[in-house]
Design an enzyme around this catalytic site. Structure first.
Site, PDB file in Angstrom:
ATOM      1  CG  ASP A 155      99.060 -95.845 -53.345  1.00 41.65           C
ATOM      2  OD1 ASP A 155      98.136 -95.244 -53.711  1.00 41.65           O
ATOM      3  OD2 ASP A 155      99.007 -96.129 -52.150  1.00 41.65           O
ATOM      4  NE  ARG A 159     103.915 -87.946 -54.593  1.00 44.38           N
ATOM      5  CZ  ARG A 159     104.508 -88.278 -53.674  1.00 44.38           C
ATOM      6  NH1 ARG A 159     105.744 -88.389 -53.311  1.00 44.38           N
ATOM      7  NH2 ARG A 159     103.760 -88.918 -52.653  1.00 44.38           N
ATOM      8  CG  ASP A 176      95.019 -93.703 -54.625  1.00 45.66           C
ATOM      9  OD1 ASP A 176      95.370 -94.608 -55.529  1.00 45.66           O
ATOM     10  OD2 ASP A 176      95.545 -93.152 -53.934  1.00 45.66           O
ATOM     11  CE  LYS A 210      95.808 -95.759 -51.689  1.00 47.89           C
ATOM     12  NZ  LYS A 210      96.719 -95.154 -50.844  1.00 47.89           N
ATOM     13  CG  ASP A 222      92.943 -89.920 -53.469  1.00 50.06           C
ATOM     14  OD1 ASP A 222      93.430 -89.204 -52.524  1.00 50.06           O
ATOM     15  OD2 ASP A 222      93.765 -90.741 -53.890  1.00 50.06           O
ATOM     16  CD  GLU A 280      97.226 -91.579 -56.585  1.00 51.79           C
ATOM     17  OE1 GLU A 280      97.989 -92.044 -56.062  1.00 51.79           O
ATOM     18  OE2 GLU A 280      96.228 -91.065 -56.030  1.00 51.79           O
TER      19      GLU A 280
HETATM   20  N1  BES Z   1      95.307 -90.701 -51.707  1.00 58.10           N
HETATM   21  C1  BES Z   1      96.661 -91.221 -51.217  1.00 58.10           C
HETATM   22  C2  BES Z   1      97.046 -90.357 -49.762  1.00 58.10           C
HETATM   23  C3  BES Z   1      95.880 -90.560 -48.671  1.00 58.10           C
HETATM   24  C4  BES Z   1      96.079 -91.535 -47.656  1.00 58.10           C
HETATM   25  C5  BES Z   1      94.697 -89.850 -48.677  1.00 58.10           C
HETATM   26  C6  BES Z   1      95.070 -91.569 -46.772  1.00 58.10           C
HETATM   27  C7  BES Z   1      93.796 -89.888 -47.655  1.00 58.10           C
HETATM   28  C8  BES Z   1      94.008 -90.850 -46.724  1.00 58.10           C
HETATM   29  C9  BES Z   1      97.867 -90.827 -52.009  1.00 58.10           C
HETATM   30  O1  BES Z   1      97.660 -91.283 -53.272  1.00 58.10           O
HETATM   31  C10 BES Z   1      98.681 -92.253 -51.562  1.00 58.10           C
HETATM   32  O2  BES Z   1      98.559 -93.218 -51.918  1.00 58.10           O
HETATM   33  N2  BES Z   1      99.849 -91.593 -51.099  1.00 58.10           N
HETATM   34  C11 BES Z   1     100.861 -92.652 -50.737  1.00 58.10           C
HETATM   35  C12 BES Z   1     102.431 -91.976 -51.081  1.00 58.10           C
HETATM   36  C13 BES Z   1     103.407 -92.990 -51.019  1.00 58.10           C
HETATM   37  C14 BES Z   1     103.252 -94.239 -51.935  1.00 58.10           C
HETATM   38  C15 BES Z   1     104.874 -92.604 -51.223  1.00 58.10           C
HETATM   39  C16 BES Z   1     101.016 -92.743 -49.138  1.00 58.10           C
HETATM   40  O3  BES Z   1     100.836 -91.890 -48.567  1.00 58.10           O
HETATM   41  O4  BES Z   1     101.004 -93.915 -48.525  1.00 58.10           O
HETATM   42 ZN    ZN Z   2      95.760 -90.850 -53.798  1.00 54.59          ZN
HETATM   43 MN    MN Z   3      97.659 -93.137 -53.948  1.00 55.08          MN
END
Ligand code: BES
Ligand code: ZN
Ligand code: MN
Length: 488
Positions: free
Chosen positions: A335, A339, A258, A265, A276, A337
């Site tokens: 990001d 869901r 991811d 990111k 991920d 993604e």
């Molecule tokens: N895979 C990430 C969540 C994550 C963060 C997993 C840290 C493990 C460690 C997820 O896809 C993500 O990026 N979520 C975003 C959502 C936001 C854009 C609403 C997040 O948590 O920042």
């Molecule tokens: Zn993710």
């Molecule tokens: Mn993400």
């Protein structure tokens, strides 16, 4: 797959003690009472054990922990490990004691004099789980850790119990290997191939490719993977060990890497996003365990495999995609993604299998780490009975899990001006709005749990039963849930 260390169970033989090489472990109760093995080691070592029992170190030693006596006189062993443990520990105490032995033994072979102490199979499970090392990418790996020979009363009965537990250990190791594996190795193709290989265990494994996913209308899932050279896939694993009752469906987020996509990111820590696919890894591990122990239940595991990359063809912020359910989603942030992937896989699972219950697992939000740290996964549910049963199963297995709230006000945060919903709800309550998003893809009558495992799937310091890195969190709790709720 990383192989668990070998464990053998034999009838107690005190005469083997003097010549045993590697390390020897004896168990002493908190009251300091020696069993026959303890007395023999004390005699051979000319009173070293008795002296240790007089020490402050022993007095201060916590139950379940160890003291090592190096190079004892009168013995071939390089050390005697003294484990402080009551005669009848509960399963969790025994597992942690086994984990303490794993730490004390290091790479050495171990002879454990367990006598008639209870829960020795659990102790051996803890020893195996904590001895896990991921060495596939070390060109000069350390020697494989030595195994253990456990001297105990009724060795056949203990061995039989331990064999059943080794199905759990293998499932956990399978999950850990998948989660630890870097993304250039564990591509969507490679992941699917490792799952297909589980057909040999009696699982029915199907791999749905992009054209089929397109025909099914999985626009949300396909949008996430469209910037990657690796093809998106859905893998369906069926274990039919029950009668003709509706199955339990386990659904996993399998984002093999991811980057965040166009909503890229930051560089710092991005390498962690190899994990991920942790939700998919747990589903795979549970399916392996169920097959290995020939569970008397119907369980179907479904995982969505995609890679989230920025690219000329990648999805843009503002794009609108259509889910298999038929509802449209405005992708505010590429990001968010996971869901999008889960929405389509969950809908497909209900459409095809009409499951009796559905559990999804995902490293879904950073916000759950802010809320719960690395101690507990977030538990979201539309069904109090199922949630309570899961929480109980997780507590029994020593895996942290904490129920989180849901509600209409959170759901309202997903309203979109131009589509049926947007994929993010804003900064506040990020883990809950993510769960609300998934909840829109749950049919009213399907009992459902969403597990946000972002904080627990892989950690930077060791845990009770795992070294640093992938933990395999959830395999034991879900196996327990299957035993307690879905097996006769
Ligand atoms: N895979 C990430 C969540 C994550 C963060 C997993 C840290 C493990 C460690 C997820 O896809 C993500 O990026 N979520 C975003 C959502 C936001 C854009 C609403 C997040 O948590 O920042
Ligand atoms: Zn993710
Ligand atoms: Mn993400």
């Amino acid at each position: 797959m990383t192989a668990p260390i070998a464990i053998d169970f034999v009838e107690t033989d005190l005469d083997a003690l003097a010549g045993a090489t590697g390390k020897v472990a004896i168990l002493i109760t908190p009251e300091g009472k020696l069993d026959p093995a303890g007395r023999r080691v004390n005699r051979l070592s000319k009173g070293a054990v008795a002296r240790m029992l007089e020490s402050q170190a022993w007095e201060k030693l916590k139950e379940g922990s160890t003291i090592s006596l190096g190079y004892p006189a009168g013995m071939a062993a390089e050390a005697v490990i003294v484990l402080k443990l009551r005669r009848r520990p509960v399963a969790e105490q025994a597992r942690k004691a086994g984990a303490a032995l794993a730490g004390a033994k290091g790479a050495a072979a171990l002879t454990i004099m367990a006598g008639s102490t209870a829960a020795i199979a659990d102790l051996s499970l803890g020893l195996v789980l904590k001895s896990y090392r991921f060495t596939d990418h070390k060109s000069k790996p350390d020697d494989a850790p030595g195994g253990a020979v456990i001297h105990c009363t009724k060795p056949e009965a203990v061995a039989a119990e331990a064999t059943a537990m080794m199905a759990v250990a293998e499932g956990v190791f399978f999950t850990r290997d998948l989660v630890n594996e870097p993304a250039n190795v564990l591509t969507t193709d490679d992941f699917a191939a490792r799952l297909a290989a589980m057909q040999d265990l009696g699982l029915d494994v199907e791999i749905l490719e992009e054209d089929q996913l397109g025909e099914l209308g999985m626009g949300a899932l396909l949008g996430v993977g469209q910037g990657s050279d690796s093809p998106s896939k859905v893998v369906v694993m069926q274990w039919r060990g029950g009668g003709d009752e509706a199955p339990l469906a386990l659904i996993g987020k399998g984002v093999v890497f991811d980057t965040g996509g166009v909503s890229l990111k930051p560089a710092a820590g991005m390498e962690d996003m190899t994990m991920d696919m942790g939700g998919a890894g747990v589903v795979a591990g549970v399916m392996r365990t169920l097959a290995l122990r020939r569970a008397r239940a119907n369980v179907v595991g479904l995982i969505g495999l995609v890679e989230n990359m920025p690219d000329g063809r990648a999805q843009r912020p503002g794009d609108v995609v259509k889910s298999m359910k038929g509802e449209t989603i405005e992708v505010i942030n590429t990001d968010a993604e996971g869901r999008l992937v889960l929405a389509d896989v969950m809908w497909y699972a209900q459409d095809r299998f009409a499951p009796a219950a559905m559990v999804d697992l995902a490293t879904l939000t950073g916000a759950i780490i802010i809320g719960l740290g690395h101690e507990n996964a977030g538990v979201f549910s539309n069904n109090d009975d199922l949630a309570d049963q899961f929480l109980k199963a997780a507590a029994t297995e020593g895996e942290g899990a904490w129920r989180m709230p849901m509600g209409q006000a959170y759901d309202d945060m997903l309203k979109s001006r131009i589509a049926d919903m947007k994929n993010v709800g804003g900064r506040a309550a990020g883990s809950i709005t993510a769960a609300q998003f998934l909840g829109r893809f749950v049919k009213d009558d399907t009992p459902w749990i969403h597990l946000d495992i972002a904080g627990v799937a892989s950690v930077k310091s060791e845990t009770a039963l795992a070294p640093k890195g992938a933990t395999g969190w959830g395999v034991m709790a879900l196996d327990r849930l299957v035993r307690d709720r879905f097996e006769g």
